[in-house]
Enzyme design. Structure first.
Site, PDB file in Angstrom:
ATOM      1  N   ASP A  16     -21.912  17.125  64.165  1.00  0.00           N
ATOM      2  CA  ASP A  16     -21.149  16.623  63.022  1.00  0.00           C
ATOM      3  C   ASP A  16     -22.068  15.678  62.244  1.00  0.00           C
ATOM      4  OD1 ASP A  16     -19.538  15.112  61.333  1.00  0.00           O
ATOM      5  OD2 ASP A  16     -17.945  14.857  62.815  1.00  0.00           O
ATOM      6  N   ILE A  17     -22.286  15.967  60.986  1.00  0.00           N
ATOM      7  CA  ILE A  17     -23.271  15.208  60.202  1.00  0.00           C
ATOM      8  C   ILE A  17     -22.863  13.744  60.013  1.00  0.00           C
ATOM      9  CG2 ILE A  17     -22.405  15.765  57.874  1.00  0.00           C
ATOM     10  CD1 ILE A  17     -25.583  16.296  57.359  1.00  0.00           C
ATOM     11  N   ASN A  30     -19.309  18.133  45.298  1.00  0.00           N
ATOM     12  CA  ASN A  30     -19.015  18.951  44.117  1.00  0.00           C
ATOM     13  C   ASN A  30     -19.412  18.153  42.871  1.00  0.00           C
ATOM     14  OD1 ASN A  30     -16.774  17.240  43.322  1.00  0.00           O
ATOM     15  ND2 ASN A  30     -15.682  18.159  45.050  1.00  0.00           N
ATOM     16  N   GLY A  38     -14.312  19.630  53.619  1.00  0.00           N
ATOM     17  CA  GLY A  38     -15.506  19.930  54.410  1.00  0.00           C
ATOM     18  C   GLY A  38     -16.354  18.698  54.680  1.00  0.00           C
ATOM     19  N   VAL A  39     -17.655  18.850  54.494  1.00  0.00           N
ATOM     20  CA  VAL A  39     -18.613  17.763  54.736  1.00  0.00           C
ATOM     21  C   VAL A  39     -18.268  16.549  53.866  1.00  0.00           C
ATOM     22  CG1 VAL A  39     -21.035  17.090  54.455  1.00  0.00           C
ATOM     23  CG2 VAL A  39     -20.486  19.341  55.342  1.00  0.00           C
ATOM     24  N   ASP A  40     -17.944  16.825  52.612  1.00  0.00           N
ATOM     25  CA  ASP A  40     -17.646  15.772  51.647  1.00  0.00           C
ATOM     26  C   ASP A  40     -16.479  14.894  52.139  1.00  0.00           C
ATOM     27  OD1 ASP A  40     -17.915  14.426  49.274  1.00  0.00           O
ATOM     28  OD2 ASP A  40     -17.183  16.034  48.001  1.00  0.00           O
ATOM     29  N   THR A 124     -22.204  26.818  52.340  1.00  0.00           N
ATOM     30  CA  THR A 124     -21.715  27.883  53.236  1.00  0.00           C
ATOM     31  C   THR A 124     -20.283  27.675  53.717  1.00  0.00           C
ATOM     32  OG1 THR A 124     -22.726  26.782  55.132  1.00  0.00           O
ATOM     33  CG2 THR A 124     -24.021  28.495  54.064  1.00  0.00           C
ATOM     34  N   GLY A 125     -19.597  26.698  53.143  1.00  0.00           N
ATOM     35  CA  GLY A 125     -18.187  26.495  53.486  1.00  0.00           C
ATOM     36  C   GLY A 125     -17.317  26.951  52.332  1.00  0.00           C
TER      37      GLY A 125
HETATM   38  P1  ADP Z   1     -19.758  23.673  50.324  1.00  0.00           P
HETATM   39  O1  ADP Z   1     -18.654  23.319  49.361  1.00  0.00           O
HETATM   40  O2  ADP Z   1     -21.141  23.299  49.817  1.00  0.00           O
HETATM   41  O3  ADP Z   1     -19.656  25.079  50.806  1.00  0.00           O
HETATM   42  P2  ADP Z   1     -18.563  22.605  52.788  1.00  0.00           P
HETATM   43  O4  ADP Z   1     -18.487  21.180  53.184  1.00  0.00           O
HETATM   44  O5  ADP Z   1     -17.279  23.319  52.495  1.00  0.00           O
HETATM   45  O6  ADP Z   1     -19.558  22.657  51.543  1.00  0.00           O
HETATM   46  O7  ADP Z   1     -19.323  23.419  53.912  1.00  0.00           O
HETATM   47  C1  ADP Z   1     -20.720  23.416  54.100  1.00  0.00           C
HETATM   48  C2  ADP Z   1     -21.043  23.709  55.559  1.00  0.00           C
HETATM   49  O8  ADP Z   1     -20.877  22.521  56.314  1.00  0.00           O
HETATM   50  C3  ADP Z   1     -20.159  24.764  56.222  1.00  0.00           C
HETATM   51  O9  ADP Z   1     -21.004  25.647  56.939  1.00  0.00           O
HETATM   52  C4  ADP Z   1     -19.266  23.950  57.151  1.00  0.00           C
HETATM   53  O10 ADP Z   1     -18.932  24.679  58.320  1.00  0.00           O
HETATM   54  C5  ADP Z   1     -20.140  22.775  57.511  1.00  0.00           C
HETATM   55  N1  ADP Z   1     -19.449  21.527  57.897  1.00  0.00           N
HETATM   56  C6  ADP Z   1     -18.160  21.174  57.699  1.00  0.00           C
HETATM   57  N2  ADP Z   1     -17.923  19.927  58.185  1.00  0.00           N
HETATM   58  C7  ADP Z   1     -19.105  19.483  58.711  1.00  0.00           C
HETATM   59  C8  ADP Z   1     -19.530  18.288  59.377  1.00  0.00           C
HETATM   60  N3  ADP Z   1     -18.683  17.276  59.605  1.00  0.00           N
HETATM   61  N4  ADP Z   1     -20.833  18.186  59.762  1.00  0.00           N
HETATM   62  C9  ADP Z   1     -21.702  19.197  59.530  1.00  0.00           C
HETATM   63  N5  ADP Z   1     -21.366  20.341  58.919  1.00  0.00           N
HETATM   64  C10 ADP Z   1     -20.081  20.498  58.517  1.00  0.00           C
END
Ligand code: ADP
Length: 179
Positions: A16-17, A30, A38-40, A124-125
């Protein structure tokens, strides 16, 4: 998995980042820079409101570009916000925009004297970039960058889940075999 590229290290880890202990973490943001899923969502949740306060002053970010803020309550002292392309089949310049995200994020790190950076798998999400393609672009772009620039000593990809980790591992193995 890890490889050396000149004086730098490129690492792949599953995790988890928001828990990363590198000096900077990259956010898959975005264009508004005002938060998302997601990550954001995870970065703002763990990092706290200070990050959003700084983001509000930045006036958004173009696709393929990157901007830096504090890391708030994260272990990382900075967040580099980059905006990946939405995948629309591959014919809309997505590959170049995705590569640009990695380059511009590393430019932001260098400009701020940051020596270690963690990336998620951008686009990729929610933005639906196919993982295998995205992995090849991400790893090739970062590898090329580290060959040219020595300042960033550690780049870590923090991959969410085993399948993402395996896809990146295979792509990195293929890339290093061919160079
Ligand atoms: P985007 O809108 O650029 O696609 P996302 O956040 O939806 O961004 O997803 C980007 C990638 O990060 C996906 O492969 C998702 O599975 C992964 N991801 C989601 N949450 C986390 C996290 N907490 N730490 C690392 N990677 C994550």
């Amino acid at each position: 998995m890890e490889v050396r590229i000149n004086h730098s290290k490129l690492e792949l880890k599953e995790g988890d980042i928001t828990e990363a202990d590198t000096e900077a973490v990259v956010n898959a943001a975005n264009r508004s820079l005002l938060g998302g899923g997601g990550v954001d969502g995870a970065i703002h949740r763990v990092g706290g409101p200070e990050i959003l306060e700084e983001c509000r002053k930045l006036g958004g970010c173009e696709t393929g570009d990157a901007k830096i803020t504090t890391g708030g309550n994260l272990k990382a002292k900075c967040v580099i916000h980059t905006v990946g392309p939405v995948y629309q089949g591959g014919g809309k310049g997505e590959a170049e925009l995705l590569a640009s995200c990695y380059r511009r994020s590393l430019d932001a790190a260098r400009e701020n004297g940051i020596k270690s950076v963690s990336f998620p798998s951008i686009s990729t999400g929610a933005y639906r970039y196919p993982m295998e393609e995205a992995a090849k672009i991400a790893l090739r772009t970062v590898t090329d960058y580290l060959k040219k620039h020595q300042e960033v000593e550690l780049v870590r990809f923090v991959l969410y889940g085993k399948s993402a980790y395996d896809t990146y591992s295979q792509a990195l193995a293929a890339l290093t075999e061919n160079t």
